[in-house]
Design a protein around this motif. Structure first.
Motif, mmCIF file in Angstrom:
data_model
loop_
_atom_site.group_PDB
_atom_site.id
_atom_site.type_symbol
_atom_site.label_atom_id
_atom_site.label_comp_id
_atom_site.label_asym_id
_atom_site.label_seq_id
_atom_site.Cartn_x
_atom_site.Cartn_y
_atom_site.Cartn_z
ATOM 1 N N THR A 194 -2.404 2.955 -2.058
ATOM 2 C CA THR A 194 -2.923 3.514 -0.809
ATOM 3 C C THR A 194 -1.832 3.592 0.255
ATOM 4 O OG1 THR A 194 -5.121 2.622 -1.305
ATOM 5 C CG2 THR A 194 -4.677 3.223 0.989
ATOM 6 N N LEU A 195 -1.077 2.505 0.392
ATOM 7 C CA LEU A 195 0.047 2.516 1.336
ATOM 8 C C LEU A 195 1.045 3.615 0.993
ATOM 9 C CD1 LEU A 195 0.811 -1.301 1.743
ATOM 10 C CD2 LEU A 195 0.032 0.256 3.551
ATOM 11 N N ALA A 196 1.265 3.829 -0.306
ATOM 12 C CA ALA A 196 2.256 4.820 -0.724
ATOM 13 C C ALA A 196 1.856 6.218 -0.278
ATOM 14 C CB ALA A 196 2.437 4.770 -2.240
ATOM 15 N N TYR A 197 0.634 6.639 -0.617
ATOM 16 C CA TYR A 197 0.243 8.026 -0.322
ATOM 17 C C TYR A 197 -0.009 8.246 1.165
ATOM 18 C CZ TYR A 197 -0.064 8.103 -5.359
ATOM 19 O OH TYR A 197 0.242 8.005 -6.689
ATOM 20 N N VAL A 198 -0.725 7.322 1.788
ATOM 21 C CA VAL A 198 -0.966 7.478 3.222
ATOM 22 C C VAL A 198 0.352 7.316 3.983
ATOM 23 C CG1 VAL A 198 -2.200 6.599 5.233
ATOM 24 C CG2 VAL A 198 -3.355 6.675 3.009
ATOM 25 N N LEU B 77 3.513 7.796 3.032
ATOM 26 C CA LEU B 77 4.420 8.935 2.897
ATOM 27 C C LEU B 77 3.967 10.113 3.754
ATOM 28 C CD1 LEU B 77 5.116 8.784 -0.945
ATOM 29 C CD2 LEU B 77 6.812 8.451 0.864
ATOM 30 N N LEU B 78 2.654 10.344 3.796
ATOM 31 C CA LEU B 78 2.139 11.449 4.604
ATOM 32 C C LEU B 78 2.309 11.194 6.100
ATOM 33 C CD1 LEU B 78 -1.118 12.194 2.585
ATOM 34 C CD2 LEU B 78 0.881 13.691 2.759
ATOM 35 N N ARG B 79 2.415 9.918 6.475
ATOM 36 C CA ARG B 79 2.573 9.559 7.892
ATOM 37 C C ARG B 79 4.029 9.247 8.246
ATOM 38 N NH1 ARG B 79 -2.160 8.061 10.731
ATOM 39 N NH2 ARG B 79 -1.193 6.241 11.753
ATOM 40 N N GLY B 80 4.954 9.490 7.305
ATOM 41 C CA GLY B 80 6.370 9.384 7.620
ATOM 42 C C GLY B 80 7.034 8.070 7.279
ATOM 43 N N ALA B 81 6.324 7.125 6.644
ATOM 44 C CA ALA B 81 6.930 5.860 6.249
ATOM 45 C C ALA B 81 7.714 6.036 4.951
ATOM 46 C CB ALA B 81 5.854 4.790 6.075
ATOM 47 N N THR B 82 8.655 5.129 4.707
ATOM 48 C CA THR B 82 9.458 5.215 3.485
ATOM 49 C C THR B 82 9.367 3.977 2.607
ATOM 50 O OG1 THR B 82 11.418 4.382 4.662
ATOM 51 C CG2 THR B 82 11.121 6.791 4.547
ATOM 52 N N PHE C 139 3.432 -7.657 1.730
ATOM 53 C CA PHE C 139 3.720 -6.275 2.106
ATOM 54 C C PHE C 139 4.580 -6.201 3.368
ATOM 55 C CE2 PHE C 139 -0.408 -4.390 0.073
ATOM 56 C CZ PHE C 139 0.123 -4.596 -1.174
ATOM 57 N N ARG C 140 4.458 -7.201 4.247
ATOM 58 C CA ARG C 140 5.198 -7.185 5.508
ATOM 59 C C ARG C 140 6.620 -7.732 5.376
ATOM 60 N NH1 ARG C 140 -0.111 -8.767 7.323
ATOM 61 N NH2 ARG C 140 -0.994 -7.121 8.664
ATOM 62 N N ASN C 141 6.979 -8.241 4.204
ATOM 63 C CA ASN C 141 8.298 -8.838 3.996
ATOM 64 C C ASN C 141 9.392 -7.831 4.364
ATOM 65 O OD1 ASN C 141 10.671 -9.986 3.038
ATOM 66 N ND2 ASN C 141 9.792 -10.673 1.123
ATOM 67 N N PRO C 142 10.189 -8.108 5.393
ATOM 68 C CA PRO C 142 11.185 -7.123 5.829
ATOM 69 C C PRO C 142 12.437 -7.090 4.952
ATOM 70 C CG PRO C 142 11.348 -9.098 7.172
ATOM 71 C CD PRO C 142 10.176 -9.315 6.243
ATOM 72 N N ARG D 134 10.256 0.932 -2.090
ATOM 73 C CA ARG D 134 10.136 2.328 -1.660
ATOM 74 C C ARG D 134 8.786 2.934 -2.036
ATOM 75 N NH1 ARG D 134 15.116 4.806 -4.484
ATOM 76 N NH2 ARG D 134 13.730 6.621 -4.357
ATOM 77 N N LEU D 135 8.188 3.639 -1.067
ATOM 78 C CA LEU D 135 6.881 4.255 -1.288
ATOM 79 C C LEU D 135 6.956 5.377 -2.321
ATOM 80 C CD1 LEU D 135 5.459 4.464 2.346
ATOM 81 C CD2 LEU D 135 5.082 2.683 0.631
ATOM 82 N N ASP D 136 8.066 6.112 -2.366
ATOM 83 C CA ASP D 136 8.137 7.210 -3.327
ATOM 84 C C ASP D 136 8.163 6.699 -4.765
ATOM 85 O OD1 ASP D 136 10.711 6.169 -3.179
ATOM 86 O OD2 ASP D 136 11.710 8.112 -3.057
ATOM 87 N N GLN D 137 8.635 5.475 -4.968
ATOM 88 C CA GLN D 137 8.577 4.879 -6.302
ATOM 89 C C GLN D 137 7.157 4.447 -6.644
ATOM 90 O OE1 GLN D 137 11.533 1.766 -5.834
ATOM 91 N NE2 GLN D 137 13.129 3.043 -6.766
ATOM 92 N N ILE D 138 6.475 3.838 -5.697
ATOM 93 C CA ILE D 138 5.095 3.394 -5.929
ATOM 94 C C ILE D 138 4.180 4.594 -6.162
ATOM 95 C CG2 ILE D 138 3.135 2.141 -4.920
ATOM 96 C CD1 ILE D 138 5.220 0.601 -3.234
ATOM 97 N N ALA D 139 4.508 5.718 -5.523
ATOM 98 C CA ALA D 139 3.661 6.906 -5.625
ATOM 99 C C ALA D 139 3.750 7.596 -6.979
ATOM 100 C CB ALA D 139 4.041 7.898 -4.522
#
Length: 494
Positions: free
Chosen positions: A309-313, A315-320, A366-369, A374-379
């Protein structure tokens, strides 16, 4: 720079835990596949155990390449485990005592026959178990064909360098079990540590099937005497790189070319098979349970479902990255609410599993800085993942007559993501990438959702006749595709 070894341990800063002064362990565990995950995960548990019980040193066996075991051998098996989180730490692990590669067949077989070896673990990836699509042993797999065709019986390999060597994990395990049966030695416990659903039962069935293709008596003995626990393992373990090696060298004052890194969260769930495993892994934090499946289900739906969910939403909202997406307050709140309102109510109560604590731990991870996921890998591979990560929760709600708004929004985001990729000519990284692009290339979101559901791409087949789901997902996809994110506020199951 001087290399990390037992001879240089006394040069370490006193703040770094290490095996300095500890009784050298004897070998009680053989592990196949000593890659980064094993060294960051299972070996860390064993290392903690060795402080009080030195019987469980690990013999590391690499079936394909000797590079990893050679690097370990150069450092006497020592390496740094770098835990990377908001509060990072380093620790030197000393759990490994033998280092065997493809050319060390006789030594490997001798260890498998040794009564002191009680546990044989493996991290060889899902494909390393040589299973067919239905989860049974693939007798046509090239490695299995090779191992069954060997001219020497496995028991004759002991001490006989140059004879046929198994290529598969299954071949190795059956060879070791065969020798122990003939010698009247109790079998070791094989324990798979790759995240394959019901992995213990599948490995046990594969061992029996392999043995039956060669020796019915051996197959019957394995079926009746060998116990194989299912497991679930979890900890994000990024690949080691030059930056890690440099950071570790600066911290230790010693060179370490075998260092590994992971997040602070670590989990090892092991099936209670009714007999001792050998090492008391529960005493160092492993969870022993009769219900590994419930832990697997929680991980799949809570962690993996939220990840997708984080990956698709995102990426569409500009996160990486995952951490980047979690800095989006609306998205982070939405994912938290989806877990609480949609996912957790459809999971079974399980002794020892606190779902709310697990939810909190997942969101903290998920918050670990420091860990950049990468979201594109999870997607990638959504057509294969989503029917289990999100679809099973959706089905459970539909059977109860409800429409889970958060899950519907997550599916809608995937559809909107596919539409964006297909209509901008961006490749969709998925085994069904061409089919997904064809489904999303034209038409309305309603048309795209219908095509995906009818083809069971990402959606469970059970949803084919559910018109309400089609309409709800299409509505979410249409809103998201035009940049309307009010769906992030629709958090409660209706």
């Amino acid at each position: 720079m001087t290399r990390l070894t037992y001879a240089t341990l006394d040069r370490l800063p006193t703040t770094i835990p290490s095996p300095l002064g500890r009784t050298p362990p004897t070998i009680g565990i053989v592990h196949f596949g000593p890659g980064a995950f094993h060294r960051a995960h299972q070996a860390a548990y064993v290392d903690a155990l060795l402080a009080d019980d030195p019987r469980w040193g690990i013999a590391a066996v690499s079936m394909r390449s000797k590079a990893t075991v050679a690097a370990l051998a150069e450092q006497d098996g020592l390496y740094t485990l770098a835990v990377r989180d908001a509060d990072s730490s380093n620790r030197v692990i000393g759990a490994h005592r033998r280092f065997l590669g493809p050319d060390d067949a006789a030594q490997t077989h001798a260890l498998l026959a040794d009564p002191a070896v009680r546990l044989v673990t493996s991290t060889v990836t899902e494909k390393g178990y040589c299973l067919a699509a239905d989860g049974t042993l693939d007798l046509s797999h090239a490695d299995i064909v090779h191992d069954l065709a060997g001219t020497a019986t496995p028991r004759s390999l002991i001490g006989c360098a140059g004879t046929a060597t198994p290529r598969s994990l299954i071949g190795w395990l059956v060879a070791g079990l065969d020798v122990r049966r003939v010698a009247g030695i109790a079998p070791f416990v094989p324990m798979p540590c790759d995240n394959l659903a019901n992995n213990g039962a599948k490995l046990h069935a594969a061992l029996v099937a392999f043995a039956r293709a060669r020796d019915a008596g051996l197959a019957d003995w394995i079926a009746g005497e060998v116990r194989v626990p299912s497991t679930m393992v979890d900890s994000i373990t990024p690949a080691s790189d030059a930056a890690l090696y440099a950071d570790v060298a600066e911290t230790l004052g010693l060179e370490d070319q075998a260092a590994v890194q992971r997040e602070s969260f670590v989990q090892w769930v092991i099936e209670d098979i009714g007999v001792p495993l050998g090492p008391d892994l529960a005493s160092v934090g492993a969870t022993i349970t009769r219900d590994v499946a419930s832990y697997e289900k929680a991980k799949l739906r809570i962690l993996n479902g939220a990840h997708s969910t984080l990956a698709y939403v995102g990426l569409l909202r500009g996160a990486t990255s995952v951490a980047d997406a979690m800095r989006d307050a609306d998205l982070a709140e939405f994912v938290d609410a989806m877990i609480r309102d949609d996912i957790m109510p459809m999971l079974p109560a399980t002794a020892g599993l606190d779902l709310d604590a697990y939810r909190a731990a997942v969101l903290q991870r998920f918050r670990n800085p420091v860990i950049v996921h990468r979201l594109d890998q999870i997607a990638q591979d959504g057509s294969q993942k989503l029917s289990y990560r999100l679809g099973d929760t959706l089905i459970a709600h539909r059977r109860a007559g409800r429409m889970p708004a958060g899950i519907v929004t997550a599916f809608g985001a995937w559809v909107a993501f596919l539409i964006r990729q297909a209509r901008t000519g961006t490749p969709i990284v998925d085994p069904a990438g061409e089919r997904l692009a064809a489904a999303a290339r034209d038409g309305t979101p309603t048309d795209v959702v219908a095509r995906l559901i009818d083809a069971a791409l990402g959606f469970p087949p059970e949803l084919r006749g559910d018109d309400a789901v089609r309409a709800a997902v299409a509505d979410a996809a249409e809103r998201i595709a035009r940049g309307d994110w009010t769906a992030l506020g629709a958090r409660h199951a209706g």
